[in-house]
Design an enzyme around this catalytic site. Structure first.
Site, short mmCIF file in Angstrom:
data_model
loop_
_atom_site.label_atom_id
_atom_site.label_comp_id
_atom_site.label_asym_id
_atom_site.label_seq_id
_atom_site.Cartn_x
_atom_site.Cartn_y
_atom_site.Cartn_z
N ASP A 45 -8.79 -3.50 -6.60
CA ASP A 45 -8.28 -2.97 -5.33
C ASP A 45 -8.97 -1.64 -5.05
O ASP A 45 -8.92 -0.72 -5.88
CB ASP A 45 -6.77 -2.78 -5.43
N HIS B 175 -7.61 -5.46 -1.19
CA HIS B 175 -6.43 -4.60 -1.18
C HIS B 175 -5.17 -5.44 -1.07
O HIS B 175 -5.03 -6.25 -0.16
CB HIS B 175 -6.54 -3.63 -0.01
N SER C 235 0.82 -1.19 0.00
CA SER C 235 0.00 0.00 0.00
C SER C 235 0.87 1.26 0.00
O SER C 235 1.75 1.40 -0.85
CB SER C 235 -0.93 -0.06 1.21
#
Length: 515
Positions: A457, A485, A230
């Site tokens: 995502d 995600h 991320s």
């Protein structure tokens, strides 16, 4: 670059899901790479402890003094508060090591994203986040970036005021609501400087990347091996740009596009969460037992929007005596879109909300914010998220300009778009500034950097992974067709083999590998 919803791997929600005995699901295929463990060699390059400038030598000469902390080992790393003044004040970073369980080939530094999430908790999660090949062959190293977790954490508001901030309406419509929205935002903005002093302006991604290089030296590694998820991809890409000759085996999973401005990133993330919600809605509609939210994706969207609107005007009671507000409900719903296995929680939460009970959505919102039952917080994650985001990019639009932004954002996301549009005012009143310039990312001369993207995502849209892989001179794109995600350790054998094959054995995946 700032995002309305943090780009992280949700550590706390994972624990909540486990507590409710839910089993994660996901498709898999088997066309990745594999091979035996290969020690990571320096391939020439400068000695591990050689500093980039002589005035940093005392930091690069550190040795970590490991001590036991539960089942792991922990240490402290000293770094300068301000890299322009290396002889000035210092701060200490918290570092956690999970020793390799088998034949060790090196260290693997990991970061879960945010910004603001603690890397120590991520590393300590062991098998929740990392496959056996990584745990067997690497010391897993998690550090709390400056200003987060146990590394001189920034503070912006006391717990009472921060609870009030999280409960406030993120989509104000009346003049009174807009004024309250402004008051909450500016109190948070002023609080960071007032409560954290000089530290509030020294938590930039560039400074955290410089800290990573001191950590690499303290670990005794000529090159860093890294797995960033991320926002951790933005941190890793920044490190690669600043120290390309120090890049070892890098995997950036759930990639951020560092070239985007705040408005473009917010617009695309709003579309990403809408895409994830649409996937949830389609799954509900196609279920054999029927969907209690509607007979089509559009009807499901309308039902969820109606629920949020009703909560905005009339908060729902919960089992702990609090009221579920629009702010809490937004975070509760968003939290469930990070992983397909959380969708059952979203259905349960919405069903309860339709029946007038906000308890489950409140628990999900609390999990997202890392809030304890007594109103305190397990960490400063969301305060650090705000501070770091605004230091990196203090962009903000005047409140009067938000209405002109609404059509574009509502088109991108009928359910979440207005919240993202109002989020463009986030840094109004935030005064700390950094002299560190955000670099353009290319990382010339770095070894291959594997970039993983997931097609649906919500937090880091797939197009961001494509963009980052293109921007990196040595970028290699691996695509996961799926929901949720990030891509690694999500039930897709193809992605796992590609990631572990590269980190453990040095086998570079085929560029544009599709899983």
């Amino acid at each position: 670059m700032r995002r309305a919803v943090a780009a992280i791997t949700l550590v706390v929600v994972v624990l909540l899901v486990a507590g409710l005995a839910l089993v994660a699901t996901g498709g898999s295929s088997d066309n990745g790479a594999a091979g035996g463990p290969t020690p990571v060699t320096p391939f020439g390059g400068p000695p591990a402890t050689r500093p980039p400038s002589p005035d940093l030598a005392r930091f690069y000469g550190q040795q970590l003094d490991w001590s036991g902390c539960g089942d792991n080992e922990c240490a402290r790393l000293t770094v300068p508060l301000d890299y322009r003044k290396p002889d000035g004040p210092t701060i200490r970073l918290y570092v956690l090591k999970v020793p390799a369980s088998g034949s060790r080939i090196g260290s693997l530094v990991v970061n879960p994203g945010g910004p603001g999430a603690a890397g120590s908790s991520y590393a300590a999660g062991r098998g929740t986040y990392f496959g056996d090949p990584l745990l067997e062959h690497f010391d897993i190293i998690g550090f709390d970036p400056r200003g987060t977790g146990q590394s001189s954490p920034v503070e912006c508001l006391d717990d009472h005021d921060f609870n009030e901030y999280l409960s406030s309406d993120p989509d104000p419509t009346t003049p009174a609501e807009i004024e309250e929205f402004r008051r909450q935002r500016q109190r948070l903005a002023r609080g960071c400087a007032a409560e954290s002093g000089a530290l509030a302006g020294h938590v930039s991604t560039v400074e955290a990347a410089r800290d990573m290089d001191i950590l690499r030296a303290a670990l005794g590694d000529p090159r860093m091996n890294y797995l960033g998820a991320s926002y951790g991809t933005e941190l890793g890409a920044t490190y690669a740009q600043l120290f390309p000759q120090r890049v070892g085996r890098f995997v950036l999973d759930g990639a951020v596009d560092p070239s985007l401005g705040t408005r473009a990133a917010a617009l695309q993330q709003a579309a990403g969460f809408q895409r994830a919600l649409d996937a949830y809605a389609a799954n509900c509609v196609q279920s054999g037992v029927g969907c209690f939210l509607g007979r089509s994706v559009a009807e499901v969207q309308q039902t969820i929007s109606s629920v949020l609107d009703r909560i905005s005007h009339q908060p729902l009671p919960t089992s702990d005596g609090r009221e579920l507000t629009a702010g809490n409900a937004f975070y509760g719903i968003a939290a469930t879109l990070y992983n397909r296995s959380y969708w059952i929680l979203l259905s349960s939460g919405l069903r309860s909300a339709l029946g007038g009970d906000g308890s489950l959505l409140m628990k999900l919102a609390d999990a997202y914010a890392e809030r304890n039952a007594d109103g305190t917080f397990q960490s400063n994650f969301l305060e650090a998220f705000y501070d770091i985001s605004c230091v990196d990019d203090p962009y903000s639009i005047p409140y009067r300009e938000v209405p002109s932004q609404l059509p574009a954002f509502e088109k991108a996301s009928p359910v979440f778009g207005r919240v993202y549009a109002w989020g463009l005012t986030a840094c109004d009143g935030f005064t700390p500034r950094t002299d560190e310039k955000t670099p353009v990312i290319h990382a010339p001369g770095a070894q291959p950097i594997v970039v993983v993207g997931t097609t649906r995502d919500p937090a880091t849209p797939y197009r961001w992974a494509v963009a980052l892989a293109r921007q990196l001179d040595s970028g290699v794109l691996v695509s996961r067709n799926g929901d949720g995600h990030t891509g690694y350790h999500q039930g897709n054998a193809c992605v796992d083999r590609a990631v572990e094959g590269y980190l453990v054995s040095g086998i570079v995946p085929k560029d544009r590998l599709s899983c």
